[in-house]
Design a protein around this motif. Sequence first.
Motif, PDB file in Angstrom:
ATOM      1  N   UNK A  42     -12.128  -0.594   6.984  1.00  0.00           N
ATOM      2  CA  UNK A  42     -12.479   0.591   6.205  1.00  0.00           C
ATOM      3  C   UNK A  42     -13.337   1.533   7.046  1.00  0.00           C
ATOM      4  N   UNK A  43     -14.326   0.962   7.724  1.00  0.00           N
ATOM      5  CA  UNK A  43     -15.196   1.808   8.550  1.00  0.00           C
ATOM      6  C   UNK A  43     -14.406   2.492   9.657  1.00  0.00           C
ATOM      7  N   UNK A  44     -13.551   1.722  10.322  1.00  0.00           N
ATOM      8  CA  UNK A  44     -12.755   2.271  11.426  1.00  0.00           C
ATOM      9  C   UNK A  44     -11.864   3.410  10.921  1.00  0.00           C
ATOM     10  N   UNK A  45     -11.239   3.188   9.772  1.00  0.00           N
ATOM     11  CA  UNK A  45     -10.331   4.205   9.230  1.00  0.00           C
ATOM     12  C   UNK A  45     -11.095   5.459   8.848  1.00  0.00           C
ATOM     13  N   UNK A  46     -12.262   5.267   8.219  1.00  0.00           N
ATOM     14  CA  UNK A  46     -13.060   6.428   7.827  1.00  0.00           C
ATOM     15  C   UNK A  46     -13.573   7.177   9.059  1.00  0.00           C
ATOM     16  N   UNK A  47     -13.892   6.425  10.117  1.00  0.00           N
ATOM     17  CA  UNK A  47     -14.314   7.075  11.357  1.00  0.00           C
ATOM     18  C   UNK A  47     -13.173   7.876  11.961  1.00  0.00           C
ATOM     19  N   UNK A  48     -11.991   7.254  11.980  1.00  0.00           N
ATOM     20  CA  UNK A  48     -10.815   7.945  12.522  1.00  0.00           C
ATOM     21  C   UNK A  48     -10.565   9.262  11.790  1.00  0.00           C
ATOM     22  N   UNK A  49     -10.841   9.250  10.487  1.00  0.00           N
ATOM     23  CA  UNK A  49     -10.603  10.446   9.693  1.00  0.00           C
ATOM     24  C   UNK A  49     -11.825  11.356   9.679  1.00  0.00           C
ATOM     25  N   UNK A  50     -12.793  11.085  10.554  1.00  0.00           N
ATOM     26  CA  UNK A  50     -14.002  11.902  10.689  1.00  0.00           C
ATOM     27  C   UNK A  50     -14.733  12.077   9.363  1.00  0.00           C
TER      28      UNK A  50
ATOM     29  N   UNK B  76      -8.547   6.980  -8.658  1.00  0.00           N
ATOM     30  CA  UNK B  76      -9.807   7.043  -9.421  1.00  0.00           C
ATOM     31  C   UNK B  76     -10.637   5.780  -9.190  1.00  0.00           C
ATOM     32  N   UNK B  77     -10.995   5.566  -7.953  1.00  0.00           N
ATOM     33  CA  UNK B  77     -11.763   4.378  -7.567  1.00  0.00           C
ATOM     34  C   UNK B  77     -12.833   4.817  -6.578  1.00  0.00           C
ATOM     35  N   UNK B  78     -13.572   3.860  -6.082  1.00  0.00           N
ATOM     36  CA  UNK B  78     -14.621   4.199  -5.117  1.00  0.00           C
ATOM     37  C   UNK B  78     -13.990   4.577  -3.776  1.00  0.00           C
ATOM     38  N   UNK B  79     -14.820   5.186  -2.920  1.00  0.00           N
ATOM     39  CA  UNK B  79     -14.371   5.567  -1.581  1.00  0.00           C
ATOM     40  C   UNK B  79     -13.870   4.329  -0.840  1.00  0.00           C
ATOM     41  N   UNK B  80     -14.641   3.245  -0.958  1.00  0.00           N
ATOM     42  CA  UNK B  80     -14.266   2.002  -0.280  1.00  0.00           C
ATOM     43  C   UNK B  80     -12.920   1.490  -0.779  1.00  0.00           C
ATOM     44  N   UNK B  81     -12.779   1.415  -2.113  1.00  0.00           N
ATOM     45  CA  UNK B  81     -11.549   0.864  -2.681  1.00  0.00           C
ATOM     46  C   UNK B  81     -10.336   1.741  -2.382  1.00  0.00           C
ATOM     47  N   UNK B  82     -10.556   3.043  -2.272  1.00  0.00           N
ATOM     48  CA  UNK B  82      -9.465   3.929  -1.880  1.00  0.00           C
ATOM     49  C   UNK B  82      -8.950   3.568  -0.504  1.00  0.00           C
ATOM     50  N   UNK B  83      -9.905   3.411   0.432  1.00  0.00           N
ATOM     51  CA  UNK B  83      -9.513   3.125   1.808  1.00  0.00           C
ATOM     52  C   UNK B  83      -8.908   1.729   1.916  1.00  0.00           C
ATOM     53  N   UNK B  84      -9.412   0.816   1.085  1.00  0.00           N
ATOM     54  CA  UNK B  84      -8.972  -0.570   1.191  1.00  0.00           C
ATOM     55  C   UNK B  84      -7.674  -0.838   0.426  1.00  0.00           C
ATOM     56  N   UNK B  85      -7.226   0.128  -0.381  1.00  0.00           N
ATOM     57  CA  UNK B  85      -6.055  -0.125  -1.241  1.00  0.00           C
ATOM     58  C   UNK B  85      -4.822  -0.531  -0.428  1.00  0.00           C
ATOM     59  N   UNK B  86      -4.516   0.279   0.587  1.00  0.00           N
ATOM     60  CA  UNK B  86      -3.320   0.008   1.395  1.00  0.00           C
ATOM     61  C   UNK B  86      -3.352  -1.368   2.039  1.00  0.00           C
ATOM     62  N   UNK B  87      -4.438  -1.670   2.799  1.00  0.00           N
ATOM     63  CA  UNK B  87      -4.520  -3.013   3.395  1.00  0.00           C
ATOM     64  C   UNK B  87      -4.404  -4.122   2.348  1.00  0.00           C
ATOM     65  N   UNK B  88      -5.039  -3.915   1.204  1.00  0.00           N
ATOM     66  CA  UNK B  88      -5.009  -4.966   0.167  1.00  0.00           C
ATOM     67  C   UNK B  88      -3.593  -5.203  -0.334  1.00  0.00           C
ATOM     68  N   UNK B  89      -2.872  -4.148  -0.662  1.00  0.00           N
ATOM     69  CA  UNK B  89      -1.527  -4.376  -1.209  1.00  0.00           C
ATOM     70  C   UNK B  89      -0.593  -4.941  -0.145  1.00  0.00           C
ATOM     71  N   UNK B  90      -0.954  -4.729   1.112  1.00  0.00           N
ATOM     72  CA  UNK B  90      -0.097  -5.260   2.162  1.00  0.00           C
ATOM     73  C   UNK B  90      -0.558  -6.619   2.656  1.00  0.00           C
ATOM     74  N   UNK B  91      -1.510  -7.224   1.914  1.00  0.00           N
ATOM     75  CA  UNK B  91      -1.933  -8.582   2.233  1.00  0.00           C
ATOM     76  C   UNK B  91      -2.714  -8.678   3.531  1.00  0.00           C
TER      77      UNK B  91
END
Lengths: 260, 296
Positions: free
Chosen positions: A133-141, A109-124
């Motif tokens: 985030x942009x690259x990942x969203x592009x990869x996922x079309x 229940x967060x923004x599109x950006x924060x959703x995509x960034x969650x994994x990288x953030x928790x993994x430091x």
Amino acid sequence: MASTYDIDIGGESAALEARDVSVYYGEKQAVKNVDLVIPPNRVVALIGPSGCGKSTLLRCFNRMNDLVPGARVEGEVSFHGQNLYAPVVDPVEVRRRIGMVFQKPNPFPKSIYDNTAFGPRVNGFKGDLGELVEKSLRQAALWEEVHDRLGDSAYALSGGQQQRLCIARTLAVKPEIVLMDEPASALDPIATQKIEELILELKRDYTIVIVTHNMQQAARISDYTAFLYMGELVEYGPTEAIFTTPREERTEAYVTGRFG
Amino acid sequence: MSPPRVPLGAGGRGRDRRRRVAGVMFAVACTAATMVGVVALAVLLGDVIADGSHRLTGDFIGSFASRFPERAGVKAALLGSIWILGLTAVIAFPVSVAAAIYLEEYAPSNRLTKLIQLNIANLAGVPSIVYGILGLTVFVRALSLQRSILSGALTLSILILPVIIMASQEAIRAVPHSLREAAYGLGATRWQVVSLQVLPMAMPGILTGTILALSRAVGETAPLIMVGAVGFLAFTPTGGVMDQFTVMPLQIYNWISRPQEEFHELAAAGILVLLILLLTMNATAIILRTRFRRHH
């Protein structure tokens, strides 16, 4: 009997390999002595009727079953030759390197950006998060559809978009393998088609194991197909062979729609 | 399309009417049941306002208790209640939330956990005077905290712990399992899953439970009498948490038990102050809740 689930993966080493894997939920055995080799950079489909253990087997590959109270995994699951269930292995690291997309889109229940960034953030993650985030969203079309509203809630997206966001979120952690548990079963045909195109696209960079109850889907997108029935691996081989010249009678009965 | 064979409203008239009447009667009965509470509250409130509103002045809020009704006020009791409440919240909230997180996210599901769970549920039903006795024995005497605000707040904290723990557990349990899986699936540790996903989502529910529990605490008298709240106090806490104290319900009780009519009016005014305090707390809860919702 062993020949029914051997595939020739040439000289490549297996990305994932299950050896004599059994899973129990309390007393009930959900997966029975399964041997399965997942070759790298291929799409492997696990098919079978409801309750055949395909999702349970999939969840062995990133130790997701650890989170289910009363679940017990026996046998060996190895990732490029290393046992995932060895005591020195941290399940958190396993899940980072072997990502998972779930049946129902489950964005945070967060923004599109924060959703995509969650994994990288928790993994430091140290680096340009916006770029990742942009690259990942592009990869996922998904980038074209959301680039001007990254701050909006993920819940404002359609079901199909949410599922592609979940895929983007998984890719943002840069896993080596992506496990997908019926990723399109809650989606309409058009959204499903997009997900399938995406899977074929991702195959170049990732190894993908996908559970599906949709046989046409397995036929369309997978290189290898494993048919499970009542917790047993009945047959495993190149998808075309499974669907056109199955060696086992149960496989033939299932893929021709006689049960399931 | 051919016309329907049976026109609307033609068949089974008597039976339809009976069903309709039963439906209406049920709705009326439910409305009446709702009204019992609303009317009782309205009558009570009207009565209190009629008795006490003319006593509710700045002087009343700003004065200490007195033998002379025209000079008496609730200053000591109001400040005492606020002190006690604030300190209780500060003590009870973190302990309860931590306990709820442990029970929901960390505890193995075994006999011991079940026993703890059962105990918590039972503790919520223990009469408050028992907590007073516990407070007197443990905090006032054994820990030598004396008859202080701290003793009172600790006692009330123990009193409302089970309520907040259970409300927090409920809220934590209501966070969809799929979100936990999503976070774990991305390589989050258990602590990251709890602190970044579960707690923020459960927070509105936890806050609601906390405020409700504090609302109960603000009306408690018996346990505070046990730990030594005094009926008459002509100073406000200045030395912090080790000061003596009195609280609103006790002051109200004190006034009501006097024979003079004027003191009964003061009691009514005191009740109004207590009600305003309660409404303020509930309003705070709603504001906090909506703010958290907007964020997530």
